[in-house]
Design an enzyme around this catalytic site. Structure first.
Site, PDB file in Angstrom:
ATOM      1  N   ASP A  54       0.821  -1.214   0.000  1.00 17.94           N
ATOM      2  CA  ASP A  54       0.000   0.000   0.000  1.00 17.94           C
ATOM      3  C   ASP A  54       0.856   1.265   0.000  1.00 17.94           C
ATOM      4  O   ASP A  54       0.647   2.170  -0.813  1.00 17.94           O
ATOM      5  CB  ASP A  54      -0.943   0.009   1.203  1.00 17.94           C
ATOM      6  CG  ASP A  54      -1.955  -1.120   1.173  1.00 17.94           C
ATOM      7  OD1 ASP A  54      -2.294  -1.583   0.068  1.00 17.94           O
ATOM      8  OD2 ASP A  54      -2.402  -1.542   2.248  1.00 17.94           O
ATOM      9  N   GLU A 170      -9.105  -2.303   3.915  1.00 24.63           N
ATOM     10  CA  GLU A 170      -8.864  -1.799   5.266  1.00 24.63           C
ATOM     11  C   GLU A 170     -10.029  -0.947   5.744  1.00 24.63           C
ATOM     12  O   GLU A 170     -10.402  -1.000   6.920  1.00 24.63           O
ATOM     13  CB  GLU A 170      -7.569  -0.993   5.306  1.00 24.63           C
ATOM     14  CG  GLU A 170      -6.320  -1.840   5.198  1.00 24.63           C
ATOM     15  CD  GLU A 170      -5.041  -1.035   5.330  1.00 24.63           C
ATOM     16  OE1 GLU A 170      -3.978  -1.664   5.443  1.00 24.63           O
ATOM     17  OE2 GLU A 170      -5.107   0.216   5.313  1.00 24.63           O
TER      18      GLU A 170
END
Length: 273
Positions: A54, A170
């Site tokens: 990420d 997430e």
């Protein structure tokens, strides 16, 4: 409400597309970062680089964005921050990420002294914990918030905006520290599933070892490098399937929807009377 309808509602809320064209996403998100910097009158982007996919992807997008801004005559720079708690076990991955990103500047800031000092002050002030596990959990959140304190300090000194690494998987699971890694100004990976972040990373040319790396928040000292999937109780494959409207097991569906509901406060602005 049927399972499918619930999935569709959450998919829409988190802006998820069933499939993506990676090159289009790269261009659109670079444009977003560049335009936001110009529109706000800021001259820098700031992001912590951990070595995970990420931050590697978000970091490369940020570097491309400041380069695009410079082409437009803006004196823009990208500050990549290394924010280890002491010595990071997978530091080699963080260094590979920096080599790939080629940021304008790198700052190395150890958050261990500040994190430990705050925990010690809390205990000196009378805070007690149920056990060592709870103490370690609280320390983990302190680490995440100290990292964001550091990023905003750099942003303040350099007239910059802080870039976040949150993506749809997430966001769905509330798997971030409130006012820690969940605090930022720009979120270029919004709407992407974990798998789609990997697709974008591969299209950018990121090292395969980082693109396919097992995700870990690595906040717990008692369980270093704890895999996200172990902490979440569900796999990213199942999370991504849920987000893109595919059928998942009843157990995965229950875990995901219960977690989504329980962590709703993390995705909202502070509530008012």
């Amino acid at each position: 409400m049927t399972n499918h309808v619930t999935q569709q509602r959450i998919q829409a809320d988190l802006q998820v597309k069933a499939s993506i064209e990676p090159q289009y996403e790269i261009e659109a998100r670079v444009d977003f970062l560049c335009s936001q910097m110009i529109e706000t009158g800021q001259h820098a982007l700031v992001l912590g680089i951990s070595g995970g996919v990420d931050s590697t992807v978000a970091g490369r997008l940020a570097q491309l964005a400041v380069e695009k801004a410079r082409d437009k005559g803006v004196d823009a720079r990208f500050y990549a921050l290394r924010l280890p708690y002491g010595e990071q076990k997978d530091e080699d991955h963080a260094q590979q990420a920096l080599t790939f990103i080629t940021p304008d500047e790198v700052l190395d800031i150890n958050v261990k002294p500040a994190s430990d000092a705050l925990l010690a002050s809390l205990e000196e002030g009378g805070l007690t914990f149920q056990d060592a596990v709870q103490r370690d959990f609280v320390l983990g959140n302190i680490k995440a918030r100290q990292r964001m304190v550091a990023q905003y300090a750099v942003a303040g000194a350099k007239s910059g905006l802080v870039v976040g690494t949150d993506q749809a998987a997430e966001a769905l699971m509330g798997f971030f520290t409130k006012y820690g890694d969940g605090a930022c100004d720009l979120v270029p990976l919004t709407g992407l599933t974990k798998g789609q972040v990997r697709e974008v990373g591969a299209a950018l040319g990121a090292p395969a070892i980082l693109v396919e790396k097992q995700p870990t928040a690595d906040l717990e000292s008692l369980k270093p490098q704890l895999a996200d999937e172990e902490a979440l109780g569900v796999t990213y494959t199942e999370i991504d399937a849920f987000l893109t409207g595919q059928q998942v097991s009843e157990q995965a569906y229950t875990t995901i929807t219960n977690t989504y509901q329980r962590t709703d406060h993390k995705r909202q602005l502070p509530r008012t009377p």
